[in-house]
Enzyme design. Structure first.
Site, PDB file in Angstrom:
ATOM      1  N   GLY A  14       4.128   0.543   0.923  1.00  0.00           N
ATOM      2  CA  GLY A  14       5.143   1.597   0.695  1.00  0.00           C
ATOM      3  C   GLY A  14       4.518   2.530  -0.497  1.00  0.00           C
ATOM      4  O   GLY A  14       5.191   3.088  -1.475  1.00  0.00           O
ATOM      5  N   SER A  16       3.310   5.433  -0.396  1.00  0.00           N
ATOM      6  CA  SER A  16       3.727   6.823  -0.451  1.00  0.00           C
ATOM      7  C   SER A  16       5.166   7.124  -0.861  1.00  0.00           C
ATOM      8  O   SER A  16       5.594   8.062  -0.993  1.00  0.00           O
ATOM      9  CB  SER A  16       3.469   7.513   1.011  1.00  0.00           C
ATOM     10  OG  SER A  16       3.835   6.629   2.059  1.00  0.00           O
ATOM     11  N   GLY A  17       5.792   5.941  -1.351  1.00  0.00           N
ATOM     12  CA  GLY A  17       6.982   6.039  -1.810  1.00  0.00           C
ATOM     13  C   GLY A  17       7.349   6.258  -3.326  1.00  0.00           C
ATOM     14  O   GLY A  17       6.323   6.458  -4.093  1.00  0.00           O
ATOM     15  N   LEU A  19       8.817   4.729  -5.797  1.00  0.00           N
ATOM     16  CA  LEU A  19       8.425   3.559  -6.801  1.00  0.00           C
ATOM     17  C   LEU A  19       7.114   3.698  -7.155  1.00  0.00           C
ATOM     18  O   LEU A  19       6.714   3.677  -8.202  1.00  0.00           O
ATOM     19  CB  LEU A  19       9.232   2.461  -6.540  1.00  0.00           C
ATOM     20  CG  LEU A  19       9.045   1.281  -7.264  1.00  0.00           C
ATOM     21  CD1 LEU A  19       9.888   1.569  -8.420  1.00  0.00           C
ATOM     22  CD2 LEU A  19       9.029  -0.098  -6.716  1.00  0.00           C
ATOM     23  N   ARG A  48       3.447   4.183   6.079  1.00  0.00           N
ATOM     24  CA  ARG A  48       3.323   4.799   7.478  1.00  0.00           C
ATOM     25  C   ARG A  48       2.601   6.119   7.626  1.00  0.00           C
ATOM     26  O   ARG A  48       2.236   6.321   8.667  1.00  0.00           O
ATOM     27  CB  ARG A  48       4.417   4.640   7.978  1.00  0.00           C
ATOM     28  CG  ARG A  48       5.271   3.039   8.304  1.00  0.00           C
ATOM     29  CD  ARG A  48       6.152   3.192   8.673  1.00  0.00           C
ATOM     30  NE  ARG A  48       7.226   3.085   7.789  1.00  0.00           N
ATOM     31  CZ  ARG A  48       8.536   2.514   7.736  1.00  0.00           C
ATOM     32  NH1 ARG A  48       8.855   1.770   8.637  1.00  0.00           N
ATOM     33  NH2 ARG A  48       9.295   2.707   6.825  1.00  0.00           N
ATOM     34  N   HIS A 250      19.969  -7.041 -13.013  1.00  0.00           N
ATOM     35  CA  HIS A 250      19.758  -6.920 -14.437  1.00  0.00           C
ATOM     36  C   HIS A 250      20.664  -7.427 -15.324  1.00  0.00           C
ATOM     37  O   HIS A 250      20.438  -8.042 -16.272  1.00  0.00           O
ATOM     38  CB  HIS A 250      19.629  -5.318 -14.667  1.00  0.00           C
ATOM     39  CG  HIS A 250      18.846  -4.639 -13.619  1.00  0.00           C
ATOM     40  ND1 HIS A 250      17.712  -5.158 -13.268  1.00  0.00           N
ATOM     41  CD2 HIS A 250      18.853  -3.554 -12.866  1.00  0.00           C
ATOM     42  CE1 HIS A 250      17.100  -4.142 -12.361  1.00  0.00           C
ATOM     43  NE2 HIS A 250      17.760  -3.293 -12.233  1.00  0.00           N
ATOM     44  N   LYS A 340      27.108   4.791 -13.099  1.00  0.00           N
ATOM     45  CA  LYS A 340      26.742   5.886 -13.010  1.00  0.00           C
ATOM     46  C   LYS A 340      27.497   7.150 -13.275  1.00  0.00           C
ATOM     47  O   LYS A 340      28.477   7.067 -13.095  1.00  0.00           O
ATOM     48  CB  LYS A 340      26.026   6.053 -11.234  1.00  0.00           C
ATOM     49  CG  LYS A 340      24.810   5.100 -11.064  1.00  0.00           C
ATOM     50  CD  LYS A 340      23.851   5.558  -9.777  1.00  0.00           C
ATOM     51  CE  LYS A 340      22.902   4.484  -9.597  1.00  0.00           C
ATOM     52  NZ  LYS A 340      21.806   4.501 -10.413  1.00  0.00           N
TER      53      LYS A 340
END
Ligand code: BG6
Length: 490
Positions: A14, A16-17, A19, A48, A250, A340
């Site tokens: 992952g 290219s993501g 995070l 990918r 968390h 949020k």
């Protein structure tokens, strides 16, 4: 950060993501700058998106420049040197031929960097791939070290499961490929310096432990407020909601650290044993509790966010009152809330002590004197403060509440390091202390399950809207006000 781990290869699925670019690679750069990333360590990005090594390196460089923008700690050339460690391999995660290709590439890199048999795989992909990738790694004989002195470690990003059954299914599936001692389930809150400081505060100082119990503590509050909305993560958030996104991991981790008994040592299993005991002692939520002790909110414009179902009943705010059924905490309420689009970004734990038993300052009565509050400020401006009553200047007997403050940055002259840096380092060193163990995970999902089920069933019913930029729904104020208390973070 004094210990330098042995050279190893780091493989990020992952890559290219978001995070990877915002957190993982900058954290590894942070370790390199601290001289704790082994000189010969290499990083392979897997994704990918088709890209060459140099294209990947260019994207990494851009992200690192952005993330470290204005950070005087990054000397010239450091990003370029770091980027040279990075290579990329595009492919299809489902295809076994891809893993054969990966194995060959890693063997070449190992030889070039003279690394023998030490590798970290980081799952930073959509969770739907958390089973298939470890399975394919095992099929390609990459899940175990080849020799006796090497190691292979697997880091799994959150969310770990969607509910109790899926979390346990995932745990079982991973265990078919990796042993528990190879698995590092990330909760980045545990990598925060201010969170680890809860342990130092509690167990490296003698004065608080004797009063850390039901006899002296009135109640404990944990608030994790965020000012941002869901942003570009609506796809994920629509499946998660505040309970899965913040509480299951968390907030319950914070609760475990505040409420646990002293561990026999800082050995990973000793510490995790104590945390598991807390989670297993949570009083199960009954149907009545769900109705009376919980609040589910959604911010006003949530349904208009890109990627959000216009009729979504996903909660962006949750508040709950819970109890711990053990000798230390019986009868002490814990109030947790997170949301949020709230007024401020702030994460705090407030420990409110009981009132003095009797007032000698009549006509002020005991409950008119403010009780002591110990406040762990986890972010921003990490620190710890203690509120107490003091005499106000002047001839009269007047009282004021004053604060004793410790501020991390002022005390140590440096901002706290990035949580992921610490966690990466621990994985390289083979230290599982700050990672979630399977029994803790099972306990946290089991505790939340009745609430998740009830809210899923209720859909619109009971879901309250709150104004953006507020402290959440009025119902959350009422939840705590019913007990004659109020939220201290505001
Ligand atoms: C993540 C959640 O785990 O934690 C996010 O998925 C949330 O929704 C984030 O914003 C908060 O982390 P921090 O470190 O900014 O408090």
């Amino acid at each position: 950060m004094e210990q330098v781990p042995e050279p190893c290869g780091i493989v990020i699925f992952g890559a290219s993501g978001d995070l990877a670019h915002r957190k993982l690679l900058p954290s590894l750069l942070g370790l390199a700058l601290e001289n704790v990333l082994p000189k010969t360590c290499y990083i392979v990005g897997i994704g990918r998106t088709p890209m060459s090594d140099s294209q990947f390196q260019a994207t990494v460089k851009t992200s690192l420049q952005k993330e470290s923008g204005g950070n005087g700690r990054v000397p010239p050339g450091a990003i370029d040197d770091f980027v040279k460690r990075c290579t990329y391999l595009p492919g299809d995660y489902q295809d076994s031929a891809f893993y054969t290709q990966m194995k060959q590439k890693l063997a070449v890199l190992d030889q070039a960097h003279q690394i023998s048999d030490r590798r970290i795989f980081y799952l930073s992909t959509p969770p739907s791939l958390y089973e298939i990738i470890p399975h394919q790694l095992a099929q390609a004989q990459m899940a175990r070290p080849e020799g006796t002195s090497g190691w292979v470690r697997l880091i799994v990003e959150k969310p770990f499961g969607h509910d109790l059954a899926s979390a346990m299914h995932l745990a079982q599936s991973l265990h078919q490929a990796f042993n528990e001692d190879q698995i590092y389930r990330i909760d980045h809150y545990l990598g925060k310096e201010s969170v680890q400081n809860i342990l130092m505060f509690r167990f490296a100082n003698a004065i608080y432990e004797p009063i850390w119990n039901r006899k002296y503590i009135d109640h404990i509050q944990i608030t994790a407020a965020e000012s941002e909305g869901v942003g570009h993560r609506a796809g994920y958030y629509e499946e998660a909601g505040a309970l899965r996104d913040m509480f299951q991991n968390h907030l319950l981790q914070l609760l475990s650290l505040v409420a646990m008994e002293s561990p026999c040592s800082m050995d990973p299993e000793c510490l995790r044993d104590e945390k598991a005991k807390v989670i297993k002692s949570l009083q199960p939520l009954t149907i009545l509790d769900v109705a009376q002790q919980t609040v589910r909110g959604q911010y006003a414009d949530y349904r208009r966010e890109a990627g959000v179902n216009p009729r979504s009943t996903v909660e962006t705010f949750a508040a709950l009152r819970l109890g711990i059924d053990n000798w230390r905490w019986q009868g002490v309420p814990f109030y947790l809330r997170s949301g949020k689009c709230l007024a401020e970004r702030i994460t705090e734990i407030s420990v409110q002590f009981k009132h003095v038993p009797s007032s000698v300052f009549k006509p002020l009565m005991a409950d008119q004197l403010n009780s002591n509050v110990l406040n762990f400020r986890l972010q921003p401006n990490d620190g710890i403060s203690l509120q107490f009553e003091a005499k106000h200047p002047g001839p009269k007997l007047c009282m004021s509440t004053v604060t004793m403050d410790f501020n991390y940055e002022e005390a140590f002259g440096t901002p706290p390091p990035e949580a992921y840096s610490r966690l990466f380092l621990d994985v390289m060193l083979g230290d599982q202390t700050l990672f979630a163990r399977k029994d803790w995970l099972q306990g946290s999902w089991s505790f939340l399950e009745p609430l998740l089920d009830a809210w899923a069933e209720q859909k619109e019913k009971g879901l309250v809207t709150y104004p953006m930029g507020s402290w959440g729904p009025a119902e959350a104020e009422a939840l705590i006000a019913r007990d004659g208390r109020e939220w201290l973070t505001k």
